[in-house]
Scaffold this active site. Sequence first.
Site, PDB file in Angstrom:
ATOM      1  N   GLU A  13       0.822  -1.215   0.000  1.00  0.00           N
ATOM      2  CA  GLU A  13       0.000   0.000   0.000  1.00  0.00           C
ATOM      3  C   GLU A  13       0.862   1.274   0.000  1.00  0.00           C
ATOM      4  OE1 GLU A  13      -3.875  -0.619   2.411  1.00  0.00           O
ATOM      5  OE2 GLU A  13      -2.368  -1.872   3.357  1.00  0.00           O
ATOM      6  N   SER A 181      -6.080  -2.965   1.564  1.00  0.00           N
ATOM      7  CA  SER A 181      -6.425  -2.517   0.216  1.00  0.00           C
ATOM      8  C   SER A 181      -6.775  -3.688  -0.700  1.00  0.00           C
ATOM      9  CB  SER A 181      -5.295  -1.680  -0.405  1.00  0.00           C
ATOM     10  OG  SER A 181      -5.216  -0.438   0.242  1.00  0.00           O
ATOM     11  N   SER A 316     -11.287   9.393   0.746  1.00  0.00           N
ATOM     12  CA  SER A 316     -11.332   8.227   1.630  1.00  0.00           C
ATOM     13  C   SER A 316     -12.488   8.341   2.608  1.00  0.00           C
ATOM     14  CB  SER A 316     -10.022   8.080   2.408  1.00  0.00           C
ATOM     15  OG  SER A 316      -8.957   7.777   1.540  1.00  0.00           O
TER      16      SER A 316
END
Length: 343
Positions: A13, A181, A316
Amino acid sequence: MKVLLICGGQSSEHIISRMSASNIRKHIKDSYEVKMAGITKEGIWYQINDQIKDYAEDCWLDESQLITNVFEYLKSFDVVFPCLHGLYGEDGTIQGLLEMADRPYTGCRVADSALAMDKVLAKKVFTLANIPTTPSLFAYKRYDGKVVIIRDDQTQTEDIVSEVKETLGLPVFIKASRSGSSVGCYKVTKEEDILPRLKEASYYDSKILIEKAIQATELEVGVLGNDDLLVSRVGQIMPHGEFYTFESKYEDKQSSTCIPAGITDEQAEYIRENAKKAFHAIDGHGLARCDFFLDNVTGDIYLNEINTMPGFTDISMYPMLLKDAGVDTSDLIDRLLDLAKQR
Ligand code: ATP
Ligand code: MG
Ligand code: MG
Ligand code: MG
């Protein structure tokens, strides 16, 4: 106050961390004296020139900016914001380094980070805390390369396919235990795909979680605080594609989110209660995003996982949930830095 914001890192990530950090840098108040440091995918630390907008790694690989003594460097700051996701960032390791350097830092500490990152361990703790989670099995790649399933009573079996079919049925999700993720996370519908996908997941981690697949509405809650927690409203994810893969999270413009989620007040209250319970169950600090599934067939609600350094880009869910709760991103960063200094 001198703040060090760290981004990049050695996990899969890495790139998401740089996007999160760039958003934090944009919103952090001018009253702080902020310095940035980047960790390469190989684990080398560099100071980052603040003019570099997206913190692209190749822009900061300047030998003159190499941090040769990380420990001494850390000691020159009042507080550290490790904006790192996944391996060595969200799993208690950098937190251990910061503890040893005796620097206050944002977010969860060593044990809570490690616990939340490890889906297999977290599941055990959530179960002890009476928080419902999806039925699952734990697979482990031994040092001799053999993958076995370890049952709750600690007996083992190499007959993985039968165990999965009998205990969970198909489809299942196969996930690397310590990942994020959706890296190393697969949906398996056909029996013949179980072993190949297990093998793929084992490239990311020797511990693997196999979960019954839920036909689910995906719901997320933001938690902020140390003792007295601010628990956000419940947000909903509408992933485009079969599930919320890496691509549908970050690349597919057709995935969307909404706050509040289209669920009943009763369901929302139940989820918020369990988010708080889960944060306390891991003995969390600072922040977390708790991810839930609402089973569209049975109406059951399950906690999927807790993320202790959730994505922090401007699209996000975590910063959006907090904004919805009246805490804009600048204030959120303030609060996180304050919470870091509290301990
Ligand atoms: P994050 O980026 O949220 O940290 P992660 O890599 O930790 O993600 P999970 O959140 O556990 O992984 O799973 C990723 C996605 O896979 C979920 O958002 C969901 O779309 C799907 N998924 C995972 N487990 C299940 C399940 N048991 N049933 C249905 N869908 C699932
Ligand atoms: Mg996660
Ligand atoms: Mg994550
Ligand atoms: Mg998740």
